[in-house]
Design an enzyme around this catalytic site. Structure first.
Site, PDB file in Angstrom:
ATOM      1  N   LYS A 126       0.856  -1.186   0.000  1.00 43.70           N
ATOM      2  CA  LYS A 126       0.000   0.000   0.000  1.00 43.70           C
ATOM      3  C   LYS A 126       0.897   1.243   0.000  1.00 43.70           C
ATOM      4  CE  LYS A 126      -4.077   1.484   2.610  1.00 43.70           C
ATOM      5  NZ  LYS A 126      -4.581   1.512   3.998  1.00 43.70           N
TER       6      LYS A 126
HETATM    7  C1  E4P Z   1      -7.710   2.308   4.449  1.00 43.66           C
HETATM    8  O1  E4P Z   1      -7.180   2.043   3.407  1.00 43.66           O
HETATM    9  C2  E4P Z   1      -7.544   3.628   5.083  1.00 43.66           C
HETATM   10  O2  E4P Z   1      -6.243   3.742   5.600  1.00 43.66           O
HETATM   11  C3  E4P Z   1      -8.573   3.797   6.152  1.00 43.66           C
HETATM   12  O3  E4P Z   1      -9.822   3.373   5.671  1.00 43.66           O
HETATM   13  C4  E4P Z   1      -8.643   5.200   6.702  1.00 43.66           C
HETATM   14  O4  E4P Z   1      -9.740   5.286   7.566  1.00 43.66           O
HETATM   15  P1  E4P Z   1      -9.961   6.511   8.576  1.00 43.66           P
HETATM   16  O5  E4P Z   1     -10.222   7.726   7.768  1.00 43.66           O
HETATM   17  O6  E4P Z   1     -11.145   6.097   9.398  1.00 43.66           O
HETATM   18  O7  E4P Z   1      -8.694   6.623   9.386  1.00 43.66           O
END
Ligand code: E4P
Length: 220
Positions: free
Chosen positions: A89
């Site tokens: 990622k």
């Molecule tokens: C996933 O890929 C993201 O890092 C995550 O959904 C972020 O979520 P948040 O905005 O609740 O921290």
């Protein structure tokens, strides 16, 4: 629609799996920091435990913490060698996009994250990212419409038949999930409690209570 669970918490993942609701997992550095993990080695072992839970399901997005191209490549390679289910990622920026292009050529899967605009999503798809993660909730938090972003990305990806899959992220409410389902989004990644809230309806509880009461009043 695939349900990815947005957590690094193994108990939550076991629970999701037992309910048949675990199609994949996403983590990020903040989610990792919430767990009792204190070294890089422990993080690696943790990722492997998550991947082993996935069995025949999809994959685990593990985020790099490096910010320049050479280090992203080094870190991403290391992550991808840990387990075949690991997707690297990578945050969207110039170094990130270059790295995604590199990994595409090496057939290493990537998820381009921290997507807040349609333009960023186009760049991710052109670089060959396997997933793009637009953040719905964080946009809603600042009075921008997260769903509009998802719709626009879907529209453009469909027009050009990009292979990049949309993984709607930063999910905050059951409506986010339902709206994504209505437009055929490939997957959402959500905290388990938001997915569990899909179970709830007051008429279900009232109905069940009445069924059981009627039965017990008659049958002995
Ligand atoms: C996933 O890929 C993201 O890092 C995550 O959904 C972020 O979520 P948040 O905005 O609740 O921290």
């Amino acid at each position: 629609m695939k349900f990815f669970i947005d957590t690094a918490n193994l108990e939550e993942l076991y629970k999701a799996k037992s309910l048949g609701l675990l199609n994949g997992v996403t983590t990020n550095p903040s989610l990792i920091s919430k767990e009792s993990i204190f070294s890089k080695k422990e993080i690696e072992n943790h990722y492997i435990s998550i991947c082993n839970l996935l069995e025949n399901e999809e994959d685990l997005s593990a985020e790099v913490i490096s910010t320049n191209y050479d280090d992203i490549i080094k870190e991403g390679k290391k992550l991808s060698f840990l387990h075949s289910k690991i997707v690297v990622k990578i945050p969207i920026n110039e170094d990130g996009i270059k790295a995604i292009k590199y990994f595409y050529k090496k057939k290493i899967k990537t998820n381009c994250t921290l997507i807040f605009s349609t333009g960023q999503a186009i760049l991710a798809a052109k670089a060959g990212a396997n997933y793009v993660s637009p953040f719905m909730g964080r946009l809603d938090d600042i009075s921008h419409n997260g769903l509009n972003l998802i719709k626009e990305i879907k529209n453009i990806y469909d027009k050009y038949s990009f292979n990049t899959k949309i993984l709607a992220a930063s999910i905050r409410s059951p409506l986010h999930i339902i709206e994504c389902a209505k437009i055929g989004i490939y997957a959402i990644t959500s905290p388990l409690n938001v997915i569990l809230s899909l179970f709830n309806h007051p008429l279900t509880n009232i109905g069940l209570e009445k069924f059981l009461k009627d039965y017990k009043n008659k049958i002995h």
